[in-house]
Motif scaffolding. Structure first.
Motif, PDB file in Angstrom:
ATOM      1  N   LEU A 162       0.824  -1.205   0.000  1.00  0.00           N
ATOM      2  CA  LEU A 162       0.000   0.000   0.000  1.00  0.00           C
ATOM      3  C   LEU A 162       0.865   1.265   0.000  1.00  0.00           C
ATOM      4  O   LEU A 162       0.341   2.372   0.016  1.00  0.00           O
ATOM      5  N   GLY A 163       2.180   1.087   0.016  1.00  0.00           N
ATOM      6  CA  GLY A 163       3.090   2.233  -0.033  1.00  0.00           C
ATOM      7  C   GLY A 163       3.181   3.025   1.240  1.00  0.00           C
ATOM      8  O   GLY A 163       3.302   4.239   1.222  1.00  0.00           O
ATOM      9  N   ALA A 164       3.091   2.339   2.370  1.00  0.00           N
ATOM     10  CA  ALA A 164       3.144   3.029   3.662  1.00  0.00           C
ATOM     11  C   ALA A 164       4.513   3.682   3.887  1.00  0.00           C
ATOM     12  O   ALA A 164       5.548   3.161   3.479  1.00  0.00           O
ATOM     13  N   VAL A 165       4.497   4.840   4.529  1.00  0.00           N
ATOM     14  CA  VAL A 165       5.716   5.510   4.933  1.00  0.00           C
ATOM     15  C   VAL A 165       6.238   4.782   6.159  1.00  0.00           C
ATOM     16  O   VAL A 165       5.517   4.533   7.111  1.00  0.00           O
ATOM     17  N   VAL A 166       7.509   4.429   6.119  1.00  0.00           N
ATOM     18  CA  VAL A 166       8.110   3.722   7.238  1.00  0.00           C
ATOM     19  C   VAL A 166       8.730   4.752   8.172  1.00  0.00           C
ATOM     20  O   VAL A 166       9.617   5.515   7.779  1.00  0.00           O
ATOM     21  N   ALA A 167       8.232   4.800   9.380  1.00  0.00           N
ATOM     22  CA  ALA A 167       8.713   5.779  10.369  1.00  0.00           C
ATOM     23  C   ALA A 167       9.988   5.307  11.019  1.00  0.00           C
ATOM     24  O   ALA A 167      10.193   4.105  11.229  1.00  0.00           O
ATOM     25  N   GLU A 168      10.843   6.237  11.339  1.00  0.00           N
ATOM     26  CA  GLU A 168      12.055   5.916  12.078  1.00  0.00           C
ATOM     27  C   GLU A 168      11.770   6.069  13.558  1.00  0.00           C
ATOM     28  O   GLU A 168      11.105   7.005  13.982  1.00  0.00           O
TER      29      GLU A 168
END
Length: 119
Positions: free
Chosen positions: A111-117
């Motif tokens: 789904l193209g989720a933004v991966v948080a740091e």
């Protein structure tokens, strides 16, 4: 065989009497699929060692692999803390997804989720 009453009492079913089952490959941790279980499907799963679900589209019991040969042999079954989800750890033989892919999540795609740091 009916579901053990001590197990049945712990389940929180949806309005259709179903509980979500997350299905995971027992030795790799790979999530294979999500399905639904009613009391009869869970009872059969726990007593036979074969994964059995309730097909919402066909409105009938569905023993994984009966028509496809892609059997799921149950290694363990766990209930989450709220009683509304079951984790089935299985030994999957063949593809888990009806599309022919190893997992249903592979078939669905990202789904193209933004991966948080983590900070």
């Amino acid at each position: 065989m009916p579901l053990d009453t001590s197990i049945a009492a712990r389940l929180k079913r949806d309005s259709a009497g179903l509980v979500c089952a997350v299905v995971q490959q027992y030795d790799t941790g790979e999530v294979l699929m999500v399905a639904w279980m009613n009391d009869a499907a869970l009872a059969e799963t726990l007593t036979t060692g074969r994964a059995v679900y309730w097909s919402r589209s066909r409105q009938e019991m569905w023993r994984k692999g009966d028509t496809s040969g892609n059997v799921q042999w149950v290694k363990s079954a766990e209930l989450d803390c709220d009683g509304d989800a079951i984790l089935l750890k299985v030994d999957q033989h063949g593809p888990a997804c009806h599309t022919g892919t190893r997992t249903c999540f592979e078939a669905g795609g990202s789904l193209g989720a933004v991966v948080a740091e983590q900070s």
